[in-house]
Enzyme design. Structure first.
Site, PDB file in Angstrom:
ATOM      1  N   ASP A  40       3.792  12.277  -0.798  1.00  0.00           N
ATOM      2  CA  ASP A  40       3.539  10.889  -1.197  1.00  0.00           C
ATOM      3  C   ASP A  40       4.132  10.624  -2.586  1.00  0.00           C
ATOM      4  OD1 ASP A  40       1.874  10.371   1.147  1.00  0.00           O
ATOM      5  OD2 ASP A  40       0.432  11.687   0.178  1.00  0.00           O
ATOM      6  N   HIS A  63      -5.014  11.282   1.040  1.00  0.00           N
ATOM      7  CA  HIS A  63      -3.745  11.196   1.765  1.00  0.00           C
ATOM      8  C   HIS A  63      -3.993  10.346   3.014  1.00  0.00           C
ATOM      9  CE1 HIS A  63       0.073  12.146   3.520  1.00  0.00           C
ATOM     10  NE2 HIS A  63      -0.504  12.692   4.579  1.00  0.00           N
TER      11      HIS A  63
END
Length: 440
Positions: free
Chosen positions: A252, A280
């Protein structure tokens, strides 16, 4: 009638580490003991061949047990050859062997990751490694294929490969555990169901690490939902420091750097101090407030608050899902690269003034985030495998509001798996279904 006795030849099945970890006097005694055990086994495996024309009488050999559900970790092919690694190290400027376990080792992410590990790209060109690959009974044949490819690649730093289906065998003495394997989300499956199913996998793996791994093992959880799976794992490994557990949010971070670099018209290496806060999931918070481009605050370089708060944030949150729509499968190569980046950030000193993101245990955090969850936060490392949380970060109302939302989600997930963390009965009240990329 004359009878001739033949003893079937067998290849020494010992792993090199069984020799390399013992001093010379123990090595000699160990070899003698093994040879005696071998003779005893062979004594029961005689093949009697009659010289006279009588029928041959021989006991029926037991069927092979590999891949049939035995709790066994087998060395593979050329890696079963016995040699004294310590003696070899004296002639090379190599560091001591480190043991790395990888679960889900027959999967697509591992297919990219294992060869990076074996090549020296991750731990360095003077660091020999042992790979311990964990799969399932269903994937055992594929696991053998992975080991064959590693064998054929002739990596000089890859000294051992073992494969198995029992984490208590595979995790023996490991110093790094990369937990990739997890059940994907099936059609119609509620997120709470996925949390329970995968939570049971990581509870068992946590117990195995607690029992047989190195006391200072570093654990990176990749299998989704990775934050809560990491929490379950660490709660089931009380003898290992909670600080040693990480949930992978580096992919990410990499995606956020890519988007900022593209918008600013610079190469990605000009982007620094990027943080992914929280879970996440699609509630994650890519932090542009503290990010820098060429050392200048990103908000000053990209003078477009609406783009930063909406398009940038959503692109990072949903990038995995878009990739699946385009390609028909979840990211594997870029996930493997991000695992490499995450490890390197722990074994290499963080550049002055910069930091990296990792999902870590929140106890003692300086940001006011709820304790007793695994939450992605900014970290720095001295390169010793450990890290410290960054203090010199700033917050505004937008960032704090988003952090509270992802915090609430993780607290809800924690309640869903209370039965797996030793905190009572599970109760699921997830605020919404923030589907993770690749879950279905």
């Amino acid at each position: 009638m004359a009878i001739a006795e033949f003893f079937p030849s067998t290849r020494n099945p010992l792993l090199p580490s069984q020799f390399s970890s013992r001093p010379a006097n123990h090595l000699y005694n160990y070899r003698i003991r093994v040879l005696r055990q071998r003779r005893q086994r062979l004594a029961h495996a005689k093949v009697f061949c009659s010289v006279a024309p009588n029928p041959v009488q021989a006991p029926v050999a037991a069927p092979p047990t590999k891949g049939t559900g035995v709790n066994k970790s087998d060395c593979f092919g050329v890696f079963c050859v016995t040699y004294d690694l310590k003696a070899e190290e004296k002639t090379k400027s190599w560091k001591s062997l480190i043991n790395i376990a990888v679960s889900g080792a027959a999967g697509m992410i591992s297919n990219h990751l294992l060869f990076k590990l074996a090549s020296g790209e991750v731990f360095g060109q003077d660091q020999p490694i042992s790979l311990k690959l964990l799969g399932s009974e269903k994937s055992f044949q594929a696991l053998e294929g992975v080991a064959m490819e590693l064998e054929d690649s002739l990596y000089p730093l890859l000294r051992e490969v073992s494969i198995g289906v029992d984490p208590y065998e595979v995790f023996q003495d490991v110093e790094w555990a990369l937990l990739i394997g997890a059940k994907p989300r099936g059609p119609g499956m509620e997120r709470a169901g996925l949390l329970d199913i995968n939570g049971q996998i990581f509870a068992e793996q946590g117990k195995a690490l607690n029992t047989v791994a190195s006391r200072n093992v570093k654990v990176i959880v990749v299998g989704n939902p990775c934050n809560t799976n990491a929490l379950i794992c660490l709660k089931n490994a009380p003898n290992i420091p909670a600080k040693n557990f990480h949930a992978l949010t580096r992919l990410d971070e990499n995606r956020a750097k890519c988007q900022l670099a593209h918008k600013a018209g610079v190469f990605y290496d000009k982007v620094s101090n990027v943080t992914i806060w929280g879970n996440h999931s699609t509630t994650q918070v890519p932090d542009f407030l503290n990010a820098r481009i060429n050392g200048i605050p990103a908000k000053e370089v990209i003078n477009d608050t609406e783009w930063l708060e909406k398009e940038f944030t959503e692109r990072v949150q949903k990038r995995g899902g878009v990739l699946i729509q385009k390609w028909g499968r979840s990211s594997a190569a870029s996930t493997a690269v991000s695992i490499v980046d995450a490890i390197r950030s722990l074994v290499t000193p963080t550049p002055e003034g910069d930091w990296f993101s990792s999902g870590v245990y929140t106890n003692g955090n300086p940001y006011g985030i709820a304790e007793n969850i695994v939450f992605s936060m900014p970290c720095r490392s001295r390169g010793d495998g450990d890290y410290e949380l960054v203090h010199d970060v700033v917050f505004d109302d937008f960032l704090q509001e988003r952090i509270k939302k992802t915090e609430a989600e993780l607290l809800a997930e924690k309640r869903c798996v209370a039965h797996l963390t030793g905190e009572g009965n599970a109760f699921c009240d997830l605020p919404e279904d923030t589907m993770l990329p690749g879950e279905q």
